[in-house]
Design an enzyme around this catalytic site. Structure first.
Site, PDB file in Angstrom:
ATOM      1  N   ASP A 455       0.791  -1.201  -0.099  1.00 50.95           N
ATOM      2  CA  ASP A 455      -0.024  -0.035   0.096  1.00 50.95           C
ATOM      3  C   ASP A 455       0.972   0.957   0.068  1.00 50.95           C
ATOM      4  O   ASP A 455       1.984   1.210   0.410  1.00 50.95           O
ATOM      5  CB  ASP A 455      -0.865  -0.098   1.224  1.00 50.95           C
ATOM      6  CG  ASP A 455      -1.731   1.126   1.335  1.00 50.95           C
ATOM      7  OD1 ASP A 455      -2.461   1.583   0.354  1.00 50.95           O
ATOM      8  OD2 ASP A 455      -1.985   1.541   2.674  1.00 50.95           O
ATOM      9  N   PHE A 622     -12.586  18.853  -7.171  1.00 54.25           N
ATOM     10  CA  PHE A 622     -11.491  18.299  -7.560  1.00 54.25           C
ATOM     11  C   PHE A 622     -12.133  16.759  -8.337  1.00 54.25           C
ATOM     12  O   PHE A 622     -12.845  16.164  -7.522  1.00 54.25           O
ATOM     13  CB  PHE A 622     -10.452  17.851  -6.823  1.00 54.25           C
ATOM     14  CG  PHE A 622      -9.173  17.102  -7.663  1.00 54.25           C
ATOM     15  CD1 PHE A 622      -8.160  17.651  -8.118  1.00 54.25           C
ATOM     16  CD2 PHE A 622      -9.323  15.712  -7.479  1.00 54.25           C
ATOM     17  CE1 PHE A 622      -7.271  16.861  -8.610  1.00 54.25           C
ATOM     18  CE2 PHE A 622      -8.208  14.910  -8.190  1.00 54.25           C
ATOM     19  CZ  PHE A 622      -7.322  15.724  -8.755  1.00 54.25           C
ATOM     20  N   LYS A 646      -6.826  25.738  -9.025  1.00 58.08           N
ATOM     21  CA  LYS A 646      -5.461  25.039  -9.127  1.00 58.08           C
ATOM     22  C   LYS A 646      -5.585  23.655  -9.442  1.00 58.08           C
ATOM     23  O   LYS A 646      -6.841  23.007  -9.414  1.00 58.08           O
ATOM     24  CB  LYS A 646      -5.004  25.114  -7.658  1.00 58.08           C
ATOM     25  CG  LYS A 646      -5.940  24.284  -6.542  1.00 58.08           C
ATOM     26  CD  LYS A 646      -5.086  24.237  -5.229  1.00 58.08           C
ATOM     27  CE  LYS A 646      -5.610  23.180  -4.295  1.00 58.08           C
ATOM     28  NZ  LYS A 646      -6.189  23.924  -3.258  1.00 58.08           N
ATOM     29  N   THR A 676       2.980  18.595  -7.457  1.00 62.08           N
ATOM     30  CA  THR A 676       3.087  20.129  -7.844  1.00 62.08           C
ATOM     31  C   THR A 676       1.574  20.427  -8.149  1.00 62.08           C
ATOM     32  O   THR A 676       0.756  19.548  -8.219  1.00 62.08           O
ATOM     33  CB  THR A 676       4.040  19.990  -9.278  1.00 62.08           C
ATOM     34  OG1 THR A 676       3.359  19.056 -10.015  1.00 62.08           O
ATOM     35  CG2 THR A 676       5.234  20.067  -9.043  1.00 62.08           C
ATOM     36  N   ASP A 863      -1.607  -1.057   5.964  1.00 63.02           N
ATOM     37  CA  ASP A 863      -1.818  -0.539   7.398  1.00 63.02           C
ATOM     38  C   ASP A 863      -3.366  -0.124   7.619  1.00 63.02           C
ATOM     39  O   ASP A 863      -3.475   0.257   8.622  1.00 63.02           O
ATOM     40  CB  ASP A 863      -0.790   0.591   7.467  1.00 63.02           C
ATOM     41  CG  ASP A 863      -1.324   1.985   6.886  1.00 63.02           C
ATOM     42  OD1 ASP A 863      -1.300   2.928   7.331  1.00 63.02           O
ATOM     43  OD2 ASP A 863      -1.791   1.646   5.614  1.00 63.02           O
TER      44      ASP A 863
END
Length: 1125
Positions: A455, A622, A646, A676, A863
């Site tokens: 993972d 997004f 952005k 970025t 995990d």
């Protein structure tokens, strides 16, 4: 990859098909005659697909070409297939799966449900009271070894077949079964307690009479459940109300999807607006929910209120849901239960744990079958040499029982005890503190791994984002120059405030290093920094959360009041992405702080303590398709409307105005392992915004192609935007991840990263963790949705050599549907593979694919709760105890505290466990074969009589107190020191070839056993004196001495306990001679004649082997001995 791999799903004469289908009768051979795809050239233009789309959209059904099944097939494993298919059919008939359906759920009225839904109980137990004993016995006797002992032990109840005392057969078998049952019972009780604890958690249920306490397991579909802050959500629910004024709440989903950031959920507007809680019963409303599905990231449903005119209809999506196993992070929520028990998303995504069997156990099982064959052949030869006289069939069975020591029952006892010893050593290793062995049956698997599936979030990374770089095109700021940005921000806001109060420009200049350029340039840089920081502080989905507000004395002015309200040290930021939190934390560190946010506005605090309010007009969240998010805000003070955006550089490059630095700088930051984001803005006039809003609202109401129309309207704004800056954020890696991955790669282990995260993020971490080395290319598999696209993309991928593959879960599914063999074969040749946007089920599917197609051992490490399926599917599952709770570590076979510990776990403990078990297993077999050889020689000399050579206690003592301790002390042996194993991980590659236990090494041990057994027996017969009892005394004493010397010959590194074990065993034997009058003549064994005869026989049986070992070490030493020397 290799150009030799053809990309055709149909290969009638292909060896590869034969290879894949060998031994797997259930695999289908696809014959797809009508589809032209199969005859396609390898590189084909996209136009060819456009001509006839039906070719690959409507695929003909695959025909199953059945193999010819004869007697050969039946004997070579066909019986297994038939038995398992019959069992499956029975099970399927007994518990036929109910078809999952969509449902209508009335609020607070479970009795109105049309169907009976499953009970909301968590059940992780393997057995119940009735099935425990049969289940454990089946798991034990499905191994040939144990079944064989059972048959031999039962045969001793038949008088004509009885060879020795009953206890010599039943005591060892009973011991093995008792140990196994106790171990299984302890595990089962632990599982039962865990389940009981979860099922008996109390929740408040809302009824007409008020609140009632109800157990988690008693919750039904239609119940209205109240969940407090920090409480686990007990079942899948629709979010109706919250105590938060905003009508929304945060939930923690780390146990569901592995992401530690909080998710925002919104209550149904109609129910949130009701004046009081009790009004939920005064309205007539229902929820229509789709049928239960695997996908945890999507939901479709409707909320309808009937008792008003006109009826209120609200569409429900994922943001209105509260899935089980998530935790409420803010406020108190009320929801209506829509799915329970087996139909919950979390349960549907969890696979049933399987009983894992190690490769070494399977190899030993094969060898015991070979030994059994040899035993039967030997018995037939004995009866044949007798001339098949008298009741020869009975004699045949007596010989089989007589030679039953060829397969010693102590093999299972020794191996099981050895496994427990390895587990204890792993847990006591101070170099890997906190390691827990939860499955003690497979420690040898750690030494045979070829694929490691890991993972990302929380396993390779700490999931802690740190802002590292801000680039403005002409100037770049790193961590060491952030104070310059801070001074620019202080200066620019000081100018703004002084302009507002005095009407004149502020004279104070920021403390900066003196620079030659004119102040004009400095001012332009300052204003650009101001714009960039403001954009970063506004363009996000972050909400500040206050645990406890400071109630100070009454403030004098509005500014100080606000200041006091928001200057809380307990402020934490919550968002669906840790990147956004890192950006907002950074703007706070340079002086611009986000202090408050609700659904319609957000407030920033300037360095001077003034509060700036911005009204949120629109938010464009997004998505993985758009790869960007935007926000339109109106500043309260000036009324200016600004559109900020952005996103990823690939998405933003075409949106921003022309520039010559963006692409290059993005590449530079990516090489540093930074994530970025490109930030841009566009100022809008009131007319422009009004025009946009009317078109946007119209698109949102359309019924057909809504998402396309909305995207088109938003795109009309995304033109010629002003590029403000480029940000670089680093996801900090776990300690020593890079050297650990390097170590594993050098050990020949192929590493695949399976993550639910975004493609860009996954690629970034793959680079920064050196999972993909800097010199390697990365091939990003383009999104494909049909067979034709998959074909073209696989063709493109075939041409790449030695490059890492990055593929998304959706594309992977399409490839596996049509080109499973080809895809896996190409992917297995990659040095590294990254699968992003993987669901928990997909992770487990990838593990199973590797197991099927490569036949290599796989290891999964994770995990979070979303890694449990993958950990359980792998041959060896490792869980990390981390921020995401203990769910993965509890489900795993081995639990560690840090990723770096995996290096020592595999290189040192994996190596030792495998090498020791291989030596131990073969030595115990040798101990059985040598005595069977002596029995064969004895019977052949004495007219092929089926009479035992050694009886009663001699046989029991031989397998226990006389040889057990020295043989078992082999679990302390090691060929390479731990430091050497970690320094030269290349040594691990040899282990995966399985050379320590193979038919070759096994045959060497067979030859040694035959030679030594023959020498011991013939030597005793040649040198025996007058009485037969002397033969038993001489041969048995020489046999014990030979075994003790053979242990010394096998040992590679001496341990003081080994010497003690040898001396104890020898002492036990010598001491017992005094009591074994019925087997030994005491007056004879105290003479010199006895001593020299025993010494000569022992020397002849062992000395040649010592000489051969010395010569082999001198002229053909193993690889590790070269390093040691």
């Amino acid at each position: 990859m290799a150009d030799s791999i053809p990309l055709n799903p149909v290969r009638k004469n292909s060896r590869k098909t034969a290879y894949y289908n060998a031994g797997r009768p259930a695999r289908y051979q696809i014959e797809d005659e009508s589809s032209n795809l199969d005859e396609m050239p390898l590189m084909m233009s996209e136009e060819a697909f456009e001509n006839d789309e039906s070719d690959y959209q409507t695929l003909p059904r695959a025909r199953v070409s059945q193999r010819r099944r004869g007697l050969g097939w039946f004997l070579c494993g066909g019986w297994k297939v038939l038995c398992s298919s019959c069992c499956e059919c029975l099970v399927h008939t007994c518990r036929r799966k109910k078809e999952l359906k969509a449902r209508t759920v009335w609020l607070g009225h479970p009795e109105k449900c049309e169907e009976k839904y499953p009970k909301n109980a968590i059940k992780n137990q393997k057995y119940n009271i009735v099935t425990f004993v049969p289940g454990v016995l089946y798991q034990q006797f499905k191994f040939f070894l144990n079944l064989y002992f059972l048959v031999v032990a039962c045969s001793q109840f038949v008088p004509s077949l009885k060879i020795g005392y009953l206890y010599t057969y039943w005591a060892p078998l009973g011991f093995v079964l008792a140990v196994t049952m106790v171990r299984e019972a302890v595990d089962e009780v632990r599982r039962c307690r865990r389940d009981k604890e979860m099922n008996s958690q109390l929740y408040s249920k809302l009824t007409v009479r008020g609140k009632v306490q109800v157990k988690s397991s008693d919750i039904q579909v239609g119940d209205l459940i109240i969940v407090e802050k920090n409480q686990r959500i007990p079942a899948d629910m629709i979010f109706l109300r919250t105590s938060e004024k905003t009508g929304s709440c945060f939930i923690r989903t780390d146990q569901l999807d592995g992401e530690t950031d909080w998710k925002l959920r919104v209550a149904v507007v109609c129910t949130q607006r009701l004046p009081a809680l009790g009004d939920l019963f005064s309205i007539s409303a229902y929820v229509y929910a789709q049928k239960p599905q695997l996908d945890i990231h999507s939901f479709e449903g409707n909320f309808t209120r009937e008792d008003c005119d006109p009826p209120i209809h609200e569409s429900l999506s994922i943001e209105n849901t509260l899935w089980a196993s998530t935790v409420v992070a803010s406020g108190t929520v009320i929801g209506v239960v829509i799915y329970t028990g087996k139909e919950m998303r979390s349960v549907l995504n969890t696979s049933q744990s399987k009983n894992k069997v190690g490769l070494l156990d399977l190899e030993l099982n094969r060898l015991t079958k070979a030994l059994f064959l040899a035993q039967v052949v030997l018995s037939v030869v004995m009866v044949a040499l007798q001339g098949f006289l008298g009741p020869w069939f009975r004699n045949l069975f007596r010989f089989v029982v007589l030679f039953s020591y060829i397969i010693p029952i102590s093999l299972r006892v020794n191996l099981d005890m050895g496994k427990s010893a390895y587990g204890w050593m792993i847990m006591k290793d101070e170099n890997i503190p906190g390691t827990v062995v939860r499955t003690s049956t497979i420690p040898e698997e750690l030494g045979r791994l070829v694929y490691l599936l890991t993972d990302k979030t929380g396993t390779l990374t700490q999931n802690e984002m740190v802002f590292k770089r801000l680039h403005l095109g002409t100037v770049s700021y790193g961590t060491d120059t952030m104070d310059e940005i801070q001074s620019h921000i202080i200066q620019s806001y000081a100018q703004v405030s002084s302009t507002q109060s005095n009407g004149s420009s502020a004279s104070s200049t920021p403390s900066r290093k003196p620079q030659p350029p004119a102040p004009k340039v400095r001012k332009s840089v300052s204003s650009r920094i101001h714009e960039a920081v403001k954009a970063i502080a506004l363009c996000h989905n972050v909400t500040p959360v206050y645990e406890s507000r400071v109630n100070g004395a009454s403030a004098e002015s509005e500014g100080t009041e606000a200041d006091q309200d928001f200057s809380d040290d307990n402020r934490t930021y919550q968002a669906s992405s840790p990147d956004e939190v890192a950006l907002v934390r950074w703007t706070e560190s340079v002086g611009l702080t986000l202090v408050n946010r609700d659904l319609t506005s957000l407030q920033l605090k300037t360095p001077a303590g003034h509060i700036l309010t911005y009204y949120i007009l629109q938010i464009f969240p997004f998505t993985s398709e758009s790869k960007r998010m935007g926000i339109i805000v109106r500043e309260e003070a000036t009324g200016d409307i600004t559109f900020y955006m952005k996103g990823a550089d690939v998405a933003m490059a075409s949106i921003v105005q022309y520039n010559d630095w963006l692409e290059e700088e993005c590449g530079n930051m990516a090489r540093e392992g930074l994530r970025t984001l490109v930030v841009a803005k566009k100022s809008l006039t009131e007319e422009q915004y009004q025009d946009f809003e009317s078109r946007y609202n119209q698109a949102k109401l359309s019924i057909h192609d809504r998402s396309l129309k909305v995207a088109a309207v938003v795109e009309s704004l995304e033109r010629e935007m002003e590029l403000l800056c480029l940000t670089g954020v680093e996801d900090q890696l776990q300690a020593d991840v890079r050297p650990t991955l390097e170590l594993l790669r050098n050990a020949g282990i192929k590493i695949w990263m399976l993550t639910g995260d975004k493609l860009e993020t996954a690629t970034c971490i793959a680079k920064s963790s050196h999972l993909v080395s800097r010199s390697q290319d990365i091939h990003v598999f383009k999104p494909v949705s049909s067979r034709g696209e998959a074909h073209l993309e696989l063709n493109a991928f075939r041409r790449k050599h030695d490059c890492a593959l990055v593929i998304s879960g959706d594309s992977l599914e399409v490839c596996l549907r049509y080109y499973e063999h080809e895809f896996v074969e190409l992917a297995c040749q990659c040095p590294a593979v990254v699968c992003c946007r993987c669901s928990p089920t997909q992770k487990a599917q990838i593990v199973r694919l590797l197991q099927q197609h490569t036949a290599n051992r796989t290891c999964a490490i994770g995990d979070g709760g979303n890694d449990v399926s993958m950990i359980q599917a792998a041959d060896c599952g490792i869980g990390i105890e981390g921020k995401e709770g203990k769910q993965a570590s509890l489900a795993a076979d081995f639990s560690i505290t840090q990723f770096k510990h995996i290096g020592r776990l595999l290189m040192v403990h994996g190596r030792n466990s495998y090498k020791r078990s291989a030596a131990l297993g073969q030595f115990v077999m040798h101990r059985g074969m040598i005595i069977s050889t002596m029995q064969a020689v004895f019977s052949s000399i004495f007219y092929f009589a089926s009479v035992p050579l050694y009886q009663g206690f001699l046989m029991v003592g031989y397998a226990t107190i006389y040889t057990m301790f020295p043989v078992f002390s082999l679990v302390l042996d090691q060929d390479v020191k731990p430091e050497m194993a970690l320094l030269y991980p290349e040594l691990y590659k040899d282990l995966t070839k399985g050379r320590s236990l193979s038919f070759k090494t096994f045959l060497i041990w067979v030859l040694i056993s035959v030679y030594q057994g023959g020498i011991l027996m013939y030597g005793a017969l040649v040198l025996f004196d007058q009485e037969f009892v002397h033969v038993v005394a001489i041969s048995f004493t020489a046999l014990i001495l030979t075994e003790l010397l053979m242990v010394a010959l096998t040992v590679r590194t001496w341990h003081w306990l080994m010497v003690v074990a040898e001396l104890i065993s020898l002492g036990c034997y010598l001491a017992s001679l005094a009591f074994l009058n019925e087997y030994f003549d005491l007056s004879f064994i105290t003479t010199r004649v006895f001593l020299w005869k025993v010494c000569v026989i022992t020397l002849v049986s062992c000395l040649p082997l010592y000489i051969i070992k010395y010569l082999k070490r001198k002229f053909s030493p193993p690889s590790y001995s070269k390093l040691s020397s």
